[in-house]
Design a protein around this motif. Structure first.
Motif, mmCIF file in Angstrom:
data_model
loop_
_atom_site.group_PDB
_atom_site.id
_atom_site.type_symbol
_atom_site.label_atom_id
_atom_site.label_comp_id
_atom_site.label_asym_id
_atom_site.label_seq_id
_atom_site.Cartn_x
_atom_site.Cartn_y
_atom_site.Cartn_z
ATOM 1 N N LEU A 141 0.926 -1.380 -0.008
ATOM 2 C CA LEU A 141 0.063 0.012 -0.055
ATOM 3 C C LEU A 141 0.793 1.212 0.060
ATOM 4 C CD1 LEU A 141 -2.762 -0.751 2.431
ATOM 5 C CD2 LEU A 141 -3.052 -0.641 0.061
ATOM 6 N N ILE A 142 0.323 2.054 -0.589
ATOM 7 C CA ILE A 142 1.109 3.200 -0.559
ATOM 8 C C ILE A 142 1.107 4.346 0.860
ATOM 9 C CG2 ILE A 142 1.289 5.840 -1.722
ATOM 10 C CD1 ILE A 142 0.623 4.591 -4.211
ATOM 11 N N GLU A 143 2.134 4.887 1.168
ATOM 12 C CA GLU A 143 1.932 5.437 2.612
ATOM 13 C C GLU A 143 0.863 6.422 2.453
ATOM 14 O OE1 GLU A 143 3.026 8.093 5.483
ATOM 15 O OE2 GLU A 143 3.748 8.727 3.485
ATOM 16 N N PRO A 144 0.097 6.697 3.540
ATOM 17 C CA PRO A 144 -1.093 7.525 3.665
ATOM 18 C C PRO A 144 -1.071 8.827 3.333
ATOM 19 C CG PRO A 144 -1.226 6.093 5.473
ATOM 20 C CD PRO A 144 0.206 5.666 4.864
ATOM 21 N N THR A 145 0.247 9.460 3.792
ATOM 22 C CA THR A 145 0.593 10.982 3.250
ATOM 23 C C THR A 145 0.788 11.213 1.925
ATOM 24 O OG1 THR A 145 2.704 10.483 4.292
ATOM 25 C CG2 THR A 145 1.351 12.109 5.710
ATOM 26 N N LEU A 146 1.487 10.041 1.480
ATOM 27 C CA LEU A 146 2.028 10.251 0.042
ATOM 28 C C LEU A 146 0.742 9.933 -0.691
ATOM 29 C CD1 LEU A 146 3.929 10.184 -2.376
ATOM 30 C CD2 LEU A 146 4.308 7.999 -2.222
ATOM 31 N N SER B 279 0.390 10.744 -11.217
ATOM 32 C CA SER B 279 -0.577 9.528 -10.703
ATOM 33 C C SER B 279 -0.254 8.363 -11.598
ATOM 34 C CB SER B 279 -1.860 9.908 -11.075
ATOM 35 O OG SER B 279 -2.208 10.306 -12.458
ATOM 36 N N VAL B 280 0.637 8.455 -12.743
ATOM 37 C CA VAL B 280 0.893 7.208 -13.450
ATOM 38 C C VAL B 280 2.406 6.593 -12.672
ATOM 39 C CG1 VAL B 280 1.646 6.282 -15.542
ATOM 40 C CG2 VAL B 280 -0.028 8.152 -15.504
ATOM 41 N N TYR B 281 3.520 7.647 -12.229
ATOM 42 C CA TYR B 281 4.344 6.844 -11.504
ATOM 43 C C TYR B 281 4.300 6.809 -10.286
ATOM 44 C CZ TYR B 281 7.419 9.180 -15.438
ATOM 45 O OH TYR B 281 8.321 9.481 -16.690
ATOM 46 N N HIS B 282 3.172 7.068 -9.728
ATOM 47 C CA HIS B 282 2.922 6.915 -8.307
ATOM 48 C C HIS B 282 4.013 7.632 -7.348
ATOM 49 C CE1 HIS B 282 -0.097 3.360 -8.484
ATOM 50 N NE2 HIS B 282 -0.507 4.608 -9.352
ATOM 51 N N LEU C 100 -4.787 4.996 11.759
ATOM 52 C CA LEU C 100 -4.669 4.998 13.355
ATOM 53 C C LEU C 100 -4.699 6.356 13.913
ATOM 54 C CD1 LEU C 100 -4.565 2.881 15.508
ATOM 55 C CD2 LEU C 100 -2.112 3.033 15.204
ATOM 56 N N LEU C 101 -3.971 7.187 13.446
ATOM 57 C CA LEU C 101 -3.841 8.528 14.086
ATOM 58 C C LEU C 101 -4.366 9.386 12.889
ATOM 59 C CD1 LEU C 101 -0.793 8.224 15.998
ATOM 60 C CD2 LEU C 101 -3.068 8.298 16.951
ATOM 61 N N GLY C 102 -5.505 9.424 12.246
ATOM 62 C CA GLY C 102 -5.812 10.066 11.136
ATOM 63 C C GLY C 102 -5.314 11.494 11.223
ATOM 64 N N ASP C 103 -5.613 12.225 12.174
ATOM 65 C CA ASP C 103 -5.465 13.617 12.409
ATOM 66 C C ASP C 103 -4.060 14.012 12.347
ATOM 67 O OD1 ASP C 103 -6.961 14.458 15.600
ATOM 68 O OD2 ASP C 103 -5.934 12.755 14.955
ATOM 69 N N LEU C 104 -3.197 12.981 12.829
ATOM 70 C CA LEU C 104 -1.547 13.356 12.890
ATOM 71 C C LEU C 104 -0.900 13.162 11.315
ATOM 72 C CD1 LEU C 104 -0.552 11.107 15.627
ATOM 73 C CD2 LEU C 104 -0.720 13.547 15.744
ATOM 74 N N LEU C 105 -1.641 12.370 10.578
ATOM 75 C CA LEU C 105 -1.205 12.498 9.154
ATOM 76 C C LEU C 105 -1.154 13.757 8.478
ATOM 77 C CD1 LEU C 105 -2.227 8.893 8.089
ATOM 78 C CD2 LEU C 105 0.080 9.677 8.873
ATOM 79 N N ASN C 106 -2.116 14.578 8.857
ATOM 80 C CA ASN C 106 -1.985 15.739 7.844
ATOM 81 C C ASN C 106 -1.303 16.696 8.314
ATOM 82 O OD1 ASN C 106 -4.343 14.418 6.368
ATOM 83 N ND2 ASN C 106 -5.950 15.324 8.078
ATOM 84 N N LEU C 107 0.008 16.629 8.399
ATOM 85 C CA LEU C 107 1.012 17.167 8.805
ATOM 86 C C LEU C 107 1.305 18.027 7.515
ATOM 87 C CD1 LEU C 107 3.528 15.193 10.639
ATOM 88 C CD2 LEU C 107 2.225 16.838 11.550
ATOM 89 N N ASP C 108 1.509 19.526 7.978
ATOM 90 C CA ASP C 108 1.808 20.367 6.699
ATOM 91 C C ASP C 108 3.110 20.058 6.167
ATOM 92 O OD1 ASP C 108 1.583 22.206 4.967
ATOM 93 O OD2 ASP C 108 2.668 23.835 6.132
ATOM 94 N N LEU C 109 3.074 19.959 4.924
ATOM 95 C CA LEU C 109 4.410 19.563 4.003
ATOM 96 C C LEU C 109 5.185 20.581 3.711
ATOM 97 C CD1 LEU C 109 2.762 16.814 2.369
ATOM 98 C CD2 LEU C 109 4.783 16.118 3.315
ATOM 99 N N ASP D 237 9.710 10.128 6.060
ATOM 100 C CA ASP D 237 8.437 9.883 6.399
ATOM 101 C C ASP D 237 8.003 10.227 7.836
ATOM 102 O OD1 ASP D 237 6.752 7.731 6.490
ATOM 103 O OD2 ASP D 237 7.944 5.937 6.563
ATOM 104 N N VAL D 238 6.719 9.878 8.052
ATOM 105 C CA VAL D 238 6.032 10.215 9.300
ATOM 106 C C VAL D 238 6.256 9.122 10.405
ATOM 107 C CG1 VAL D 238 4.027 10.829 10.420
ATOM 108 C CG2 VAL D 238 4.498 11.426 8.047
#
Length: 952
Positions: free
Chosen positions: A554-559, A572-575, A628-637, A824-825
């Motif tokens: 699976l692709i890492e959630p933030t990516l 979206s083609v290269y992922h 698991l920590l939904g709102d932790l993943l939305n870190l500003d990049l 990563d996160v």
């Protein structure tokens, strides 16, 4: 007659003849000559010598001839800039021609002539064309602004063309709107910081109105622009979705994908309980299915995008499994992509269908496809537990076909099935062992060796099987050698008497005859383990293995969230995000999905809180699984925010700094040196740490020497525990985080040390906390001012506040943290000592104390013992006051000192205490602590704080 005659070569004096023809009086002859010049230019001949003659032909009313001359001009203006200036007057004149086609042609060509000298002459004609009454001219001029910006950005800004472009967004003609949006988007990409497309509900409304009437490319520009807009609430998001949905039925696949991107993005803001949410899910499936009936190249692009969509929202296509079944005439790249999506959509409901298909695929002729199909069967077994039995029997049937590569792939996946379901399907091992001789691929050989080593006690001739591999040990690949070494050591630990010679043989092969450092190191580790402590070796080598997870790829959630924002583009083609394949950082803006409004994916999931026992032993690392920590993943990049310079503070601290380092570290090593002293929950006792950039810690060496009473007089205030490792490097791809918490002059700090133990530079740090019992949250971004090089550490003091979201944790002082960097996160949890939450105004009036003590019911009273404290009553009182525990009264009852104390937590909870001090021997006293509080669950943690402060 066709135009091919212009491309046939003529005799010697070609240029000379063309020159004569270009200056002819006859219009037809001129036109023929210009066609010949363009033909020569097209096949690569240099006809720049004819520049003045061709430019003279510009003065004509014939549109066809004008187009040809303009074509020539675009090509040669760069190599002949001085000559190109000759053409400027004609441009200016053409921009005022009564024919709109000629006006547009002139402005289009002006934009294509990339010569600095000419640009300033073009501003006036361009300004007129931007306000032209004909929409065709306005739309062409809009694109010309973007081209001019690329040549000379400053000029475009000074001339006010950007404001004119913004006005064109409100134009009455949809094509002009689309081109204005395209031009502004293009300019905004090269200047990410500028807020050119300042979208608001009114301008969005205009764009949506234009969307229905412009061409397909115009629609794509507008949809891409909408995707960058952030609606203010779910109602606005829903209304935009409703107006974009009709685009899903467009004939152009690019329009469909752009519409899907907008809908996927705004769905994040819709609650899952809405009826509209379900309707939207249903509407998204048919257009995606339709894309799969296009030609193979388009199918592939659609499939790569669907792969992302299925990972984000599998429910959209869960009933559409059949369209992903492979057709006999699909190219291999389409087949492999369809297989991947089939596995992602596999569920208990459709697994029978999927397995029947996969079994069929495994008998195809295309080797790559067959391998992937066999592997897919294994992945289904791991994903859908109910199907595991069927999958294993299907794999056994395939092994019976004796087709070499099918057998090898089957063995590789059966190894994974054993890992997922231990002690269930080991009966098939005998069948696998029969096929040992046919294995010639490293991965299959390694898998088989692992199976033999892991289940050696069930295989009578395990030693013979492994010995057969040893004969050609040096010819094997590294993967097989490592696996063989481990398998033989496992076998030895299970059957020590029979396999002593075998293990010695493999250890000497690995350590003495091998050039591979990995193999040698592993050999030496096993050798030393076996020779010094066989029991420990058994615990290490035969340890319980964790079950493997179902979706390893699976692709890492933030990516994934970022890639969803790039649906319909190359990313979206290269992922991969654009920053991974676009050279230079220009124009690459990190995008992320809007924060989720639905309740289902918030961080309140029960798994988010580790059990009390686990957290107490060590900081538990939280696995990065799903949401698991939904709102932790939305870190500003975005890049780290730089803070104010710290120069001023370091000047003021000069005096302390001179004394800080040496003495302090001496004292510190003396006090906190032996682990035996760190009794209270792993606390030892260094002085309080200062924020980084302030030179020495505040409670530095000499301060401690003079402050004999225990910390009331110093700047420092409360007790600070020593730093412990919260996130080990091996669990965070080389990033090690250690830290502690402190409270200084009314503010709470998290003092961190970030160490880079990886081989690559780390940057772009950010931090976020999950909801917690007292609302602790970072009060500022995590500021790492320079990238962290390998083997480098940086100390940071992160200010905290208590205005974050509150959720009761177990244990109460558990804090779950996410740290992001460019790699990563990472997640970890730690326990904070409660005394960092004791506020400075926690001293209660005496009368108030008495009234409150009586008012709190007796069942809320909790009693604790603190043994072996080396302080007398005054020492205890002043030491506790340093951590904001205030003594209100003191009295002596029958030779025992009684202290009555109060403290207040940041959330306003008061805690009252009675401390009875009993001398147990000349140098130590025992303390009895009674705590009364309206929230009795905090008492245990208050006691831990007392214990830690008084014993350090």
């Amino acid at each position: 007659m066709t135009d091919s005659k212009y491309f046939t070569t003529t005799k010697k004096g070609e240029i000379f003849e063309l020159k004569a023809e270009l200056n002819s009086d006859k219009k037809e002859k001129k036109k023929e000559a210009v066609k010949k010049v363009i033909a020569s230019m097209t096949v690569g001949k240099d006809v720049s010598a004819l520049f003045p003659d061709v430019v003279n032909c510009m003065q004509t009313d014939n549109l066809e001839l004008k187009k040809l001359v303009y074509l020539y001009l675009m090509n040669y203006a760069k190599s002949q800039p001085d000559m190109a200036i000759m053409a400027v007057n004609t441009f200016v004149k053409d921009c005022e021609d009564p024919n709109p086609l000629i006006r547009a042609l002139a402005v289009r060509t002006m934009g294509c002539i990339r010569v600095d000298k000419i640009t300033e002459y073009l501003c006036e004609p361009l300004r007129k064309c931007l306000k032209d009454e004909d929409p065709y001219v306005r739309k062409t001029a809009a694109v010309c602004v973007a081209k001019l910006h690329d040549i000379n950005a400053q000029l475009v800004e000074d001339q006010g063309f950007l404001d004119t472009l913004k006005d064109l967004i409100s134009d009455s003609n949809p094509m002009v709107v689309a081109n204005a949006v395209a031009a502004l988007s293009e300019i905004a990409e090269s200047h990410p910081s500028s807020n050119l497309l300042d979208l608001n509900p009114q301008s969005i409304n205009k764009l949506l109105t234009a969307l229905n009437e412009c061409t397909e490319w115009g629609q794509i520009f507008i949809l891409d622009c909408l995707a960058n807009y952030m609606p203010k609430d779910d109602r606005e998001a829903q209304s935009i979705c409703e107006r974009v949905t009709p685009r899903l039925s467009h004939a152009n696949s690019a329009v469909v994908l752009s519409a899907v991107k907008v809908l996927m993005k705004f769905m994040e803001m819709l609650s899952k309980d809405l009826d509209y949410y379900g309707t939207l899910l249903k509407k998204l499936a048919p257009p995606l299915v339709t894309l799969l009936s296009a030609e193979p190249e388009l199918q592939y692009v659609a499939l790569r995008n669907i792969n992302l969509i299925v990972q984000k929202r599998p429910e959209i296509l869960k009933h559409e499994m059949k369209v992903f079944f492979v057709k006999y005439n699909d190219p291999i790249y389409v087949k492999l992509e369809k297989l991947d999506i089939m596995i992602r959509l596999a569920s208990q409901a459709n697994i029978a269908q999927v397995l029947a298909e996969l079994k069929e695929y495994a008998t195809e002729v295309d080797v790559d496809f067959v391998r992937k199909a066999v592997r897919a069967i294994g992945r289904c077994a791991i994903k859908v537990e109910q199907s595991a039995e069927r999958c294993v029997s299907t794999l056994l049937d395939l092994i019976q076909t004796k087709v070499n590569y099918v057998v090898q792939e089957a063995i590789v996946v059966i190894k994974d099935i054993f890992r997922k379901y231990p002690n269930k399907y080991e009966s098939v091992i005998a069948t696998l062992c029969e096929n040992l001789d046919s294995l010639d691929e490293p991965e299959a050989r390694a898998a088989m060796i692992w199976i033999v080593g892991e289940y050696a006690e069930r295989i009578d001739n395990a030693d013979e099987l492994l010995e057969s591999f040893l004969e050609g040990f040096h010819d094997e690949s590294t993967q097989v050698q490592l696996q063989l070494l481990t398998a033989i050591v496992k076998l030895f630990l299970k059957k020590p008497t029979e396999t002593q010679e075998l293990v010695q043989q493999v250890l000497s092969l690995a350590t003495q005859d091998s050039d591979n450092p990995d193999l040698r190191d592993r050999g030496y580790i096993y050798w030393r383990l076996l020779s010094t402590d066989p029991v420990a070796a058994k615990e290490v080598v035969l340890a319980e293995k964790p079950l493997i997870s179902e979706e390893t790829d699976l692709i890492e959630p933030t990516l994934l969230d970022e890639l969803i924002c790039y649906i319909g583009t190359l990313a979206s083609v290269y992922h991969k995000p654009p920053s991974a394949f676009v050279e230079g950082s220009r124009g690459v803006v990190h995008k992320s999905l809007p924060p989720r409004t639905g309740s289902s994916e918030s961080a309140e999931s029960p798994e988010a809180a580790p059990s009390a026992g686990q957290a107490a032993e060590q900081p538990a690392v939280i696995p990065a699984q799903g949401d698991l920590l939904g709102d932790l993943l939305n870190l500003d990049l975005g890049p780290p925010v730089s803070g104010p310079p710290l120069a001023a503070s370091s000047v003021q601290m000069g005096a302390v700094d001179l004394l800080g380092g040496g003495l302090d570290s001496l004292l510190r090593s003396d006090v906190g040196g032996s682990p035996a002293m760190g009794g209270g929950g792993g606390f030892t006792a260094p002085g309080p740490t200062a924020p980084t950039g302030m030179g020495a810690p505040l409670g530095s060496g000499l301060g401690d020497l003079f402050d004999l009473t225990g910390g009331v007089g110093t700047l420092s205030g409360s007790y600070v525990a020593p730093k412990t490792v919260w996130l080990p490097a091996m669990k965070a791809k080389g990033l090690e985080i250690s830290g502690t918490f402190s409270r200084q002059v009314g503010s709470i700090c998290m003092d961190l040390v970030l160490t880079n133990k990886a081989l690559q530079v780390m940057s772009d740090f950010a931090i976020q906390f999950n909801r917690n019992s007292f609302g602790l949250a970072p009060a500022a971004p995590l500021q790492v001012h320079a990238p962290l090089a390998p083997n480098q550490s940086v100390e940071i003091s992160l200010p905290l506040n208590t205005v974050g979201s509150v959720m009761k944790m177990d244990p109460l002082n558990n804090l779950q943290v996410a740290v992001k960097n460019n790699i990563d996160v990472f997640y970890f949890s730690t326990l904070y000592p409660l005394h960092i939450l004791f506020v400075e105004d926690g001293k209660m009036e005496r009368q108030m104390f008495l009234a409150t003590w009586k008012d709190i019911p007796n069942e809320n009273e909790a009693q604790f013992q603190i043994k072996d404290c080396s302080l007398n009553a005054d020492g205890v009182s002043s030491k506790l006051q340093g951590s904001n525990i205030f003594t209100i009264a003191k009295r002596n009852v029958e030779g025992q000192d009684m202290l009555y104390q109060s403290l207040k937590l940041t959330n306003g909870i008061w805690v009252l205490a009675e401390l009875r001090i009993q001398p147990s021997n000349p140098s130590f006293t025992d303390l009895e602590l009674s705590l009364k509080c309206r929230a009795p669950e905090v008492s245990q943690y208050i006691y831990q704080a007392y214990d830690a402060i008084l014993k350090n």
